[in-house]
Design a protein around this motif. Structure first.
Motif, PDB file in Angstrom:
ATOM      1  N   LEU A 177       1.170  -1.107  -0.112  1.00 26.83           N
ATOM      2  CA  LEU A 177       0.279  -0.007  -0.084  1.00 26.83           C
ATOM      3  C   LEU A 177       1.166   1.353   0.034  1.00 26.83           C
ATOM      4  O   LEU A 177       0.862   2.204  -0.439  1.00 26.83           O
ATOM      5  CB  LEU A 177      -0.894   0.402   1.026  1.00 26.83           C
ATOM      6  N   GLY A 178       2.078   1.061   0.332  1.00 29.03           N
ATOM      7  CA  GLY A 178       3.289   2.692   0.669  1.00 29.03           C
ATOM      8  C   GLY A 178       3.782   2.428  -0.599  1.00 29.03           C
ATOM      9  O   GLY A 178       3.671   4.274  -1.197  1.00 29.03           O
ATOM     10  N   LEU A 179       3.788   1.478  -1.067  1.00 27.44           N
ATOM     11  CA  LEU A 179       4.477   1.620  -3.082  1.00 27.44           C
ATOM     12  C   LEU A 179       2.678   2.762  -3.642  1.00 27.44           C
ATOM     13  O   LEU A 179       3.123   2.958  -4.205  1.00 27.44           O
ATOM     14  CB  LEU A 179       4.685   0.636  -3.493  1.00 27.44           C
ATOM     15  N   GLY A 180       1.870   1.999  -3.644  1.00 29.41           N
ATOM     16  CA  GLY A 180       1.035   2.962  -4.095  1.00 29.41           C
ATOM     17  C   GLY A 180       0.650   4.192  -3.229  1.00 29.41           C
ATOM     18  O   GLY A 180       0.259   5.384  -4.841  1.00 29.41           O
ATOM     19  N   VAL A 181       0.634   4.490  -2.682  1.00 34.36           N
ATOM     20  CA  VAL A 181       0.244   5.584  -1.935  1.00 34.36           C
ATOM     21  C   VAL A 181       1.686   7.092  -2.937  1.00 34.36           C
ATOM     22  O   VAL A 181       1.971   7.726  -3.113  1.00 34.36           O
ATOM     23  CB  VAL A 181       0.546   6.137  -0.479  1.00 34.36           C
ATOM     24  N   HIS A 182       3.004   6.332  -2.200  1.00 32.20           N
ATOM     25  CA  HIS A 182       4.022   7.059  -2.676  1.00 32.20           C
ATOM     26  C   HIS A 182       3.861   6.952  -4.551  1.00 32.20           C
ATOM     27  O   HIS A 182       4.193   8.476  -4.666  1.00 32.20           O
ATOM     28  CB  HIS A 182       5.403   6.462  -1.949  1.00 32.20           C
ATOM     29  N   GLY A 183       3.801   6.475  -4.464  1.00 30.49           N
ATOM     30  CA  GLY A 183       3.768   6.345  -5.998  1.00 30.49           C
ATOM     31  C   GLY A 183       2.475   7.774  -6.878  1.00 30.49           C
ATOM     32  O   GLY A 183       2.771   8.707  -7.941  1.00 30.49           O
ATOM     33  N   LEU A 184       2.039   7.298  -6.020  1.00 29.56           N
ATOM     34  CA  LEU A 184      -0.138   8.804  -6.050  1.00 29.56           C
ATOM     35  C   LEU A 184       1.015  10.134  -5.804  1.00 29.56           C
ATOM     36  O   LEU A 184       0.832  10.616  -6.938  1.00 29.56           O
ATOM     37  CB  LEU A 184      -0.670   7.916  -5.871  1.00 29.56           C
ATOM     38  N   TRP A 185       1.885   9.761  -4.941  1.00 30.85           N
ATOM     39  CA  TRP A 185       2.307  11.629  -4.942  1.00 30.85           C
ATOM     40  C   TRP A 185       3.105  11.826  -5.781  1.00 30.85           C
ATOM     41  O   TRP A 185       4.286  12.354  -6.091  1.00 30.85           O
ATOM     42  CB  TRP A 185       2.360  11.170  -3.542  1.00 30.85           C
ATOM     43  N   LEU A 186       3.674  10.810  -6.006  1.00 34.06           N
ATOM     44  CA  LEU A 186       5.264  10.675  -6.790  1.00 34.06           C
ATOM     45  C   LEU A 186       4.295  11.149  -8.648  1.00 34.06           C
ATOM     46  O   LEU A 186       4.822  12.373  -8.936  1.00 34.06           O
ATOM     47  CB  LEU A 186       5.882  10.164  -7.042  1.00 34.06           C
ATOM     48  N   LEU A 187       3.272  10.747  -8.981  1.00 33.60           N
ATOM     49  CA  LEU A 187       2.478  11.514  -9.792  1.00 33.60           C
ATOM     50  C   LEU A 187       2.443  12.952  -9.896  1.00 33.60           C
ATOM     51  O   LEU A 187       2.352  13.893 -10.411  1.00 33.60           O
ATOM     52  CB  LEU A 187       1.585  10.473 -10.236  1.00 33.60           C
TER      53      LEU A 187
END
Length: 464
Positions: A177-187
């Motif tokens: 889930l952290g990968l998804g969260v940080h990926g979205l904020w990175l975007l």
């Protein structure tokens, strides 16, 4: 069909479906699993492999495989929706920070607009990681909720809890889930950076700082401290004179515009985008490392109860006596020779009908199935030694009840090809046409070939 075939599944998918079956049985009670257990024992392996084979067979039978496909589609749609939201959020942050260029930009208000929400959510994720454990934050939970809703499949209700239960074994939920969260904020930060560059390239902005109670030295120190890391990447920082000059709204700021613009871009890149990039890489590394170590948790009560059904004590002891050279095949439940290419079996025939008929050479008689234990033994044998052709004789004077039809379905899955022989009525009797039609409809629904003619030629040669 005799082979237990499944689409290509990753080890994680297999564990995921196994856990989904376990949760389903916990909520709805034990499933009818005799055939699943038999198929699992036929495939063999240690206890985790047997539990997995059983669960995958049940998942295929009960539609969980299709539900998993729908859930994945929902997850992709949910991910796309969140990605679009992240892109618009980033662009909106940049637009709110700079405005339309009609008024000077307060550099620290702009910096707060660009980084404030990002840093608050990052702090929340770190606190959740330390205090809660497998926390993916609100975005992670939102993604799981969207995945389930967009799947539009009631059978997928246990998939999200099952995934979290599997990942909890090695506390991998936080990393996925952290990968998804940080990926979205990175975007979002990438979108903000690109929008910021586009606005700075196409509009003329002036930059100021304002205060009532703080001195200019505080702003000089803060500006240069924040710009220390960006300068390592080549970004400029306003000097002390430019910072002092920016404190006056009416002063000429022409020589400071590019310095402030470069400082703002560098601070956004270093403190907004790079932390999310590094954390995404960390989560991805921990996720891949932990995923390879996932195993079935045999200490769960549900799996301990399956041990006796999948590995009976008599089987775990191994073979104690060698098999005899020849076995009698005239009674129901006798062990069938693996080289037999064709088998004839009868289901619930009364004693008034002579049985078996004269069989061609090479056709084995499996007898008449009347009792539950006979059925179990024969199904075990056919699962281990599936014949090429199986003929099942039925008396159409009986009603095609659900138990009989379920048995026909199980038998048919133990042979490469199956036909049902609907016996003629004994001399002096006639078949009920309505009941015979019920048989035809039920067998057609099962997809089984049926006929009132003896299929002995087909059993012997493989064709009519």
């Amino acid at each position: 069909m005799t082979d237990f075939q499944l689409p290509a599944l990753s080890p994680l998918d297999r564990l995921w479906l196994t856990e989904a079956v376990r949760l389903r049985e916990e909520h709805a009670g034990p499933l009818e699993d005799e055939e699943a257990n038999r198929q699992a024992r036929a495939l063999g392996g240690d206890l985790p492999a047997l539990i997995e084979h059983r669960a995958l067979w049940l998942a295929r039978r009960d539609g969980l495989l299709e539900a998993l496909r729908h859930w994945r589609q929902g997850a992709r749609l949910g991910g796309i929706a969140l990605a679009v939201l992240a892109m618009f959020t980033g662009a909106g942050l940049a637009w709110a920070a700079l405005g339309d260029g009609q008024r000077p930009v307060n550099v620290f208000w702009a910096l707060g607009s660009l980084l404030g929400l990002n840093l608050l959510t990052l702090l929340g994720w770190l606190l959740g990681l330390l205090l809660v454990g497998d926390s993916g934050g609100a975005l992670g939970r939102l993604w799981l909720w969207l995945s389930e809703k967009l799947a539009r499949d009631a059978r997928a209700v246990q998939l999200a809890p099952a995934l979290l239960a599997v990942l909890q074994q090695r506390r991998l939920g936080r990393w996925l889930l952290g990968l998804g969260v940080h990926g979205l904020w990175l975007l979002a930060m990438t979108s903000a950076l690109l929008t910021l560059l586009a606005l700075l390239a196409t509009r003329r902005y002036g930059f100021v700082w304002e205060t009532t109670i703080l001195g200019e030295n505080a702003f000089i120190t803060l500006t240069q401290s924040l710009g220390a890391l960006p300068t390592l990447l080549g970004f400029g920082v306003p000097d002390a004179e430019q910072i002092r000059a920016s404190g006056a709204l009416g002063s000429g700021l022409e020589n400071a515009r590019q310095s402030w613009a470069g400082w703002l871009v560098g601070v956004l890149l270093v403190y907004g985008l790079l932390p999310r990039l590094l954390l995404s890489g960390l989560c991805l590394w921990r996720w891949r490392r932990g995923r390879a170590a996932l195993r079935l948790d045999l200490q769960l009560p549900a799996y301990r109860l399956l041990r006796e059904r999948l590995q009976p004590a008599s089987e775990r002891l191994g073979i104690s006596d060698a098999a005899p050279a020849q076995l009698h095949a005239a009674t129901a439940g006798a062990r069938l020779n693996g080289s037999e290419g064709a088998v004839l079996v009868a289901v619930e025939l009364d004693g008034s009908r002579p049985w078996p008929p004269a069989l061609p050479q090479g056709v084995a008689d499996a007898g008449i199935l009347d009792e539950r234990e006979q059925r179990r033994r024969l199904l075990d044998q056919l699962t281990r030694f599936p014949p090429a052709r199986l003929a099942i004789a039925c008396d159409p004077r009986r009603s095609p009840d659900r138990g009989t039809l379920a048995l026909l379905g199980e038998l048919s899955r133990c042979a490469a090809s199956t036909r049902v022989w609907l016996l003629q009525a004994p001399p002096g009797e006639a078949l009920d046409s309505a009941r015979l039609e019920d048989w035809h409809q039920a067998l057609d629904a099962l997809g089984l070939t049926h006929s009132s003619c003896a299929p002995l030629g087909w059993l012997e040669h493989g064709h009519d």
